[in-house]
Scaffold this active site. Structure first.
Site, PDB file in Angstrom:
ATOM      1  N   TRP A 130       0.884  -1.184   0.000  1.00  0.00           N
ATOM      2  CA  TRP A 130       0.000   0.000   0.000  1.00  0.00           C
ATOM      3  C   TRP A 130       0.913   1.223   0.000  1.00  0.00           C
ATOM      4  CZ3 TRP A 130      -1.683   2.760   4.887  1.00  0.00           C
ATOM      5  CH2 TRP A 130      -2.668   3.721   4.624  1.00  0.00           C
ATOM      6  N   ASP A 214      -0.852  -4.690   9.658  1.00  0.00           N
ATOM      7  CA  ASP A 214      -1.783  -3.703   9.132  1.00  0.00           C
ATOM      8  C   ASP A 214      -3.051  -4.472   8.774  1.00  0.00           C
ATOM      9  OD1 ASP A 214      -3.078  -1.611   8.019  1.00  0.00           O
ATOM     10  OD2 ASP A 214      -1.567  -1.167   6.490  1.00  0.00           O
ATOM     11  N   LYS A 260     -13.149  -0.308   5.388  1.00  0.00           N
ATOM     12  CA  LYS A 260     -13.695  -1.207   4.367  1.00  0.00           C
ATOM     13  C   LYS A 260     -14.742  -2.144   4.955  1.00  0.00           C
ATOM     14  CE  LYS A 260      -9.974   0.379   2.438  1.00  0.00           C
ATOM     15  NZ  LYS A 260      -9.529   0.945   1.208  1.00  0.00           N
TER      16      LYS A 260
HETATM   17  C1  LIG Z   1      -3.183  -1.982   3.522  1.00  0.00           C
HETATM   18  C2  LIG Z   1      -3.946  -0.802   3.984  1.00  0.00           C
HETATM   19  N1  LIG Z   1      -3.686  -0.301   5.182  1.00  0.00           N
HETATM   20  C3  LIG Z   1      -4.344   0.754   5.667  1.00  0.00           C
HETATM   21  C4  LIG Z   1      -5.325   1.365   4.941  1.00  0.00           C
HETATM   22  C5  LIG Z   1      -5.954   2.517   5.648  1.00  0.00           C
HETATM   23  O1  LIG Z   1      -7.103   3.033   5.247  1.00  0.00           O
HETATM   24  P1  LIG Z   1      -7.921   4.033   6.165  1.00  0.00           P
HETATM   25  O2  LIG Z   1      -7.004   5.053   6.702  1.00  0.00           O
HETATM   26  O3  LIG Z   1      -8.946   4.558   5.252  1.00  0.00           O
HETATM   27  O4  LIG Z   1      -8.513   3.192   7.253  1.00  0.00           O
HETATM   28  C6  LIG Z   1      -5.639   0.898   3.655  1.00  0.00           C
HETATM   29  C7  LIG Z   1      -6.620   1.554   2.796  1.00  0.00           C
HETATM   30  O5  LIG Z   1      -6.677   1.421   1.607  1.00  0.00           O
HETATM   31  C8  LIG Z   1      -4.939  -0.231   3.175  1.00  0.00           C
HETATM   32  O6  LIG Z   1      -5.194  -0.772   1.982  1.00  0.00           O
END
Ligand SMILES: Cc1ncc(COP(=O)(O)O)c(C=O)c1O
Length: 419
Positions: A130, A214, A260
């Protein structure tokens, strides 16, 4: 430095892609860019369990808009911790939980805390990953050297497990931080098998490496929250067994996002859980984390955390949410099969079976930048230059259009690498 001399940086790719997609008025346009769930009509989906929780909250006369404590909402943190770690007695390995600005905030808080207090030499990040991981560690932990470990084996479109293990074995030293995607790896959609997770946990234990999970897709990946938390829970059991005094890592942490799996993207709901090795006093780490939060956001927002807490602590809403997870994950799986079927109808496109063996929102299509640009220019289909596609942008109405367009760009630009 003069502000007038500040160099411009390129736009963030995924947000730029979304803006360009919105500006495109072609009737057949398709967005396979952003990692957000879309329903059968390409619309944002408010989960029925979330709607029901919102109604329940609105009926609550005690609702107010006071500040939360620095660490967040206690009831939310309890259910969030149980969701990822299971309902375990935490007395042997204490857990410090802090509410954060979604998964990004949890990654950031964890990075800042570890950089200041654990002081690792390196942080190891999967290649690819990511995109935000690199940026977050650059800002929050500038003294920690970023390294990558191999993850994706392009010729077989599978996990480069040998490469991952041998790099960590050779290059990681005690207290180094290793970022692991708890499930549904972004961007490849490829996770280690349980046997591979077991081998990784043994390596982390022997080398005293600090695992940083994560967790952005729990329940969204398979539809089963326990299956998607298996790796995290396994690491905890192996690294910090109940009655062992054997030396291991000092802890592990989990950045938990509810964007999500609850469809709460804009509410920014998340948590950081720091699991400490048995016997570690928790007031030091806990108060240092609070100090960081106070200096950065003072205290987290309320509304999204209350929605998650309401759903997870009410059996009826919880059952609804489990069904919502099934709805989202099974639609994604069905779109994976359909896309494969529709692409493979065409001659000479190669093997697309990876679409079905991968999990979660994303696939690495193997399409080159030339393919991606032509998809966009000629067919109004938007995906990342790396060839990453978000499956949730597909539906019964556009999947054949997308498959035919992929065939056309392959015919025009040549086949994918390793097709
Ligand atoms: C691997 C991963 N970590 C963390 C996030 C964090 O997303 P958010 O800050 O919207 O919770 C995402 C979002 O796409 C992700 O794909």
């Amino acid at each position: 430095m003069r502000l007038a001399d500040i160099p411009e940086v390129p736009r963030d790719e995924v947000f730029a892609l979304t803006a360009d997609f919105k500006a495109d008025d072609h009737p057949n346009k398709v967005s396979l860019g952003a990692g957000v769930y879309r329903d059968e009509n390409s619309q944002p989906w408010v989960l029925p369990s979330v709607k029901a929780a919102r109604e329940a909250l609105n009926k609550n006369r005690d609702w107010n808009h006071e500040y939360l404590p620095i660490h967040g909402l206690d009831d939310f943190l309890d259910v969030a911790r149980d969701l990822i770690l299971g309902r375990e007695d935490t007395s042997q390995s204490p857990v410090v939980s802090i509410q954060t600005i979604s998964g990004t905030g949890a990654n950031h808080l964890g990075a800042a805390f570890l950089a200041q207090r654990l002081k690792p030499r390196h942080v190891f990040i999967s290649s690819p990953t990511w995109g935000n991981h690199h940026l977050i560690w650059e800002f929050a932990a500038p003294d920690v050297v970023q390294k990558t470990y191999p993850y994706y084996h392009a010729p077989t479109r599978s996990l480069d497990f040998e490469g991952m293990m041998s790099t960590l074995e050779a290059e990681a030293v005690e207290d180094d931080v290793v970022i692991l995607h708890a499930c549904a790896h972004n961007p490849t959609g490829i996770d280690p098998t349980r046997e591979q997770w077991e081998a990784l946990a043994e390596l982390f234990k022997r080398k005293k490496l600090f695992a940083f999970f994560d967790s952005a897709y729990q329940g969204f990946a398979t539809g089963d929250v326990d299956a998607d938390a298996w790796a995290v829970r396994h690491f905890r059991h192996v690294l910090f067994p109940r009655d062992s005094t054997a030396e291991g890592p000092q802890g592990l942490c989990i950045a938990q996002s509810f964007s999500k799996n609850f469809g709460l993207y804009g509410e920014r709901v998340g948590a950081l859980h720091l699991v400490l090795a048995p016997g570690t006093p928790e007031p030091g780490p806990r108060t240092q984390l609070l100090r960081l939060v106070r200096g950065e956001i003072s205290n987290p927002p309320t509304f999204g955390g209350r929605i998650v807490q309401t759903i997870l602590s009410d059996p009826r809403l919880r059952a609804m949410w489990d069904r919502d997870l099934q709805t989202m994950s099974s639609r994604i799986k069905r779109m994976r099969s359909l896309l494969r079927q529709e692409i493979e109808k065409h001659p000479g496109v190669g093997d697309w079976s990876h679409l079905e063996s991968e999990i979660g929102m994303f696939t690495f299509t193997g399409l080159s930048p030339a393919h991606v640009l032509r998809l966009r220019k000629v067919h109004h289909i938007y995906l990342m230059m790396s060839g990453r596609a978000s499956i949730s942008g597909l539906n019964e109405k556009n999947v054949t259009y997308v498959a035919d367009a992929i065939f056309e760009v392959i015919k025009h630009e040549g086949s994918r690498q390793y097709s």
